[in-house]
Design a protein around this motif. Structure first.
Motif, PDB file in Angstrom:
ATOM      1  N   GLN A   4      42.018  42.128  34.683  1.00 33.01           N
ATOM      2  CA  GLN A   4      42.381  41.123  35.544  1.00 33.01           C
ATOM      3  C   GLN A   4      43.255  41.651  36.819  1.00 33.01           C
ATOM      4  OE1 GLN A   4      41.144  38.299  34.454  1.00 33.01           O
ATOM      5  NE2 GLN A   4      40.225  39.479  32.628  1.00 33.01           N
ATOM      6  N   ILE A   5      42.312  41.256  37.966  1.00 35.24           N
ATOM      7  CA  ILE A   5      43.041  41.505  39.182  1.00 35.24           C
ATOM      8  C   ILE A   5      43.211  40.021  39.801  1.00 35.24           C
ATOM      9  CG2 ILE A   5      42.757  42.771  41.597  1.00 35.24           C
ATOM     10  CD1 ILE A   5      40.912  44.819  39.978  1.00 35.24           C
ATOM     11  N   SER A   6      44.371  39.658  40.266  1.00 38.18           N
ATOM     12  CA  SER A   6      44.722  38.519  40.945  1.00 38.18           C
ATOM     13  C   SER A   6      44.300  38.621  42.440  1.00 38.18           C
ATOM     14  CB  SER A   6      46.100  38.335  40.924  1.00 38.18           C
ATOM     15  OG  SER A   6      46.716  38.051  39.734  1.00 38.18           O
ATOM     16  N   THR A   7      43.394  37.525  42.896  1.00 34.14           N
ATOM     17  CA  THR A   7      43.073  37.615  44.107  1.00 34.14           C
ATOM     18  C   THR A   7      44.052  36.750  45.069  1.00 34.14           C
ATOM     19  OG1 THR A   7      40.789  36.990  43.249  1.00 34.14           O
ATOM     20  CG2 THR A   7      40.992  36.364  45.684  1.00 34.14           C
TER      21      THR A   7
ATOM     22  N   PRO B 163      44.372  36.069  51.745  1.00 34.67           N
ATOM     23  CA  PRO B 163      43.907  37.437  51.945  1.00 34.67           C
ATOM     24  C   PRO B 163      43.936  38.117  53.261  1.00 34.67           C
ATOM     25  CG  PRO B 163      42.236  36.119  51.361  1.00 34.67           C
ATOM     26  CD  PRO B 163      43.403  35.197  51.389  1.00 34.67           C
TER      27      PRO B 163
ATOM     28  N   PHE C 250      48.080  46.208  43.877  1.00 37.04           N
ATOM     29  CA  PHE C 250      46.551  46.535  43.715  1.00 37.04           C
ATOM     30  C   PHE C 250      46.406  47.523  42.671  1.00 37.04           C
ATOM     31  CE2 PHE C 250      42.612  48.651  44.864  1.00 37.04           C
ATOM     32  CZ  PHE C 250      41.787  47.721  44.407  1.00 37.04           C
TER      33      PHE C 250
ATOM     34  N   LYS D 288      36.524  46.619  44.800  1.00 35.02           N
ATOM     35  CA  LYS D 288      37.427  45.755  44.056  1.00 35.02           C
ATOM     36  C   LYS D 288      38.454  45.328  45.052  1.00 35.02           C
ATOM     37  CE  LYS D 288      35.715  45.869  39.904  1.00 35.02           C
ATOM     38  NZ  LYS D 288      34.982  44.909  39.282  1.00 35.02           N
TER      39      LYS D 288
ATOM     40  N   ARG E 205      36.904  42.722  47.314  1.00 31.04           N
ATOM     41  CA  ARG E 205      36.677  41.281  46.636  1.00 31.04           C
ATOM     42  C   ARG E 205      38.132  40.748  46.529  1.00 31.04           C
ATOM     43  NH1 ARG E 205      33.183  42.271  41.246  1.00 31.04           N
ATOM     44  NH2 ARG E 205      32.049  43.483  42.692  1.00 31.04           N
ATOM     45  N   HIS E 206      39.136  41.204  45.962  1.00 33.54           N
ATOM     46  CA  HIS E 206      40.128  40.498  45.875  1.00 33.54           C
ATOM     47  C   HIS E 206      41.325  40.308  46.629  1.00 33.54           C
ATOM     48  CE1 HIS E 206      38.904  39.960  41.425  1.00 33.54           C
ATOM     49  NE2 HIS E 206      38.663  41.273  41.378  1.00 33.54           N
TER      50      HIS E 206
ATOM     51  N   GLU F  40      36.991  36.090  52.165  1.00 32.38           N
ATOM     52  CA  GLU F  40      35.827  35.899  51.988  1.00 32.38           C
ATOM     53  C   GLU F  40      34.718  36.026  53.152  1.00 32.38           C
ATOM     54  OE1 GLU F  40      32.518  33.171  49.612  1.00 32.38           O
ATOM     55  OE2 GLU F  40      34.637  32.765  49.327  1.00 32.38           O
TER      56      GLU F  40
END
Length: 334
Positions: free
Chosen positions: A8-11, A15, A232, A266, A269-270, A274
């Motif tokens: 589980q990687i928190s976004t 960002p 991360f 990864k 993405r996180h 976007e």
């Protein structure tokens, strides 16, 4: 059938984007991240002292940027026919004393100015082992060591150093002090911590694991303490998710291209916005085209290839004026 342990990687809620300035510090794995972001035209400054592995070296270097420290000739030493600094990578070493000093101080000034406006600082810690000069070292060679500790041994005699495994308390104290100075210097700065998945096999498997465990414990303590710190899981992605020697280079220590690409995917993405991810995909096409090596560069087909990608690069530059595609445009104009 699941062939990998899920992670589980928190976004990030806010960002990284293309308008951000990003400084990267730490081990060689830092440079994998930094080179990728730089290739995709993010604004980055990485390792102004060169590669650093332990928390003591990273913290003292960051504090020196905050203070805009300028090195003096007496802080350098002459060994193997070049002038060197205990706090800097050998890429700064020069046969001429003043040239060495100019390179170091120019990097210090650049780091001070960049850190003042940086939005993100990415710190990758590699090991808890710190190296400190012994009494065997001639007095003239002790200059420039921070409380006896060095960031690079420059292939000097092994007997000149004591190897010290930093305690959790020592590492916590030095990072805490460093972060307070950073946030006072730049109130808008946010920090991402990672732990390098590169095994320091020279320490031995057992001591390498002890070293990494201490880094992980301290980093999570700091992330829980400050609301502008994030973690991360580069270490966990390689060690626990990939967990196979086919993802390592021939030395069985450094993650290979496939592994680093997996980790960087990864991260994008996180931890990256976007819209920035979408723009990065467009820039990636330009980067790939520039790396293309034609067999017949004089053909009309290759000239059309260059013209097509020149137009794409120019359109991206017009649409996103904060990008710097000057080198790419010059290449396609050849």
């Amino acid at each position: 059938m699941d062939l990998q342990i899920p992670i589980q990687i928190s976004t990030l809620s806010n960002p990284i984007n293309y308008q951000d300035n990003i400084m990267l510090m730490g081990s060689c794995f830092t440079e994998h991240i930094g080179e990728k972001l730089d290739e995709l035209k993010f604004s980055v400054l990485q390792n102004p002292n060169g590669i650093l592995f332990d928390p003591a070296s990273v913290a003292s270097s960051l504090v020196s940027y905050v203070q805009n420290k300028q090195y003096q000739t007496e802080e350098l030493f002459y060994y193997n026919e070049v002038w060197q600094s205990w706090q800097h990578h050998s890429r700064f070493s020069k046969t001429d004393l003043q040239e060495c000093l100019r390179g170091i101080n120019a990097s210090q000034q650049e780091a001070h100015a960049y850190l003042k406006t940086a939005n993100w600082l990415i710190i990758t810690l590699g090991t808890s082992f710190s190296y400190r000069l012994t009494e065997q070292v001639p007095v003239s060679f002790r200059r420039g060591a921070v409380r006896g500790a060095v960031a690079n041994n420059h292939r000097t005699p092994a007997g000149w150093f004591n190897k010290h495994l930093l305690t959790i308390e020592e590492t916590t104290t030095m990072l805490d002090n460093c972060l307070h100075q950073l946030f006072q210097f730049n109130p808008n700065l946010k920090v991402i911590f990672t732990v390098s998945p590169v095994r320091h096999i020279r320490d031995g498997v057992i001591d390498n694991n002890r070293s990494k465990a201490r880094l992980i414990e301290v980093v999570h303590h700091m992330v829980n303490k400050f609301d502008r710190l994030y973690y991360f899981p580069a270490y966990e992605l390689v060690i626990d998710v990939l967990r196979d020697y086919r993802f390592y280079d021939i030395d069985m220590v450094h993650p290979n291209y496939q592994a680093t690409s997996f980790v960087l995917d990864k991260f994008m993405r996180h931890f990256v916005d976007e819209k920035a991810q979408q723009l990065a995909e467009e820039i990636k096409k330009i980067v790939i085209a520039r790396k293309h090596k034609p067999f017949q560069p004089s053909t009309e087909a290759h000239k059309r290839f260059l013209k097509t990608h020149l137009e794409k690069a120019q359109e991206l530059q017009r649409k996103y004026p904060f990008l710097n595609l000057d080198e790419d445009i010059r290449y396609f104009l050849q």
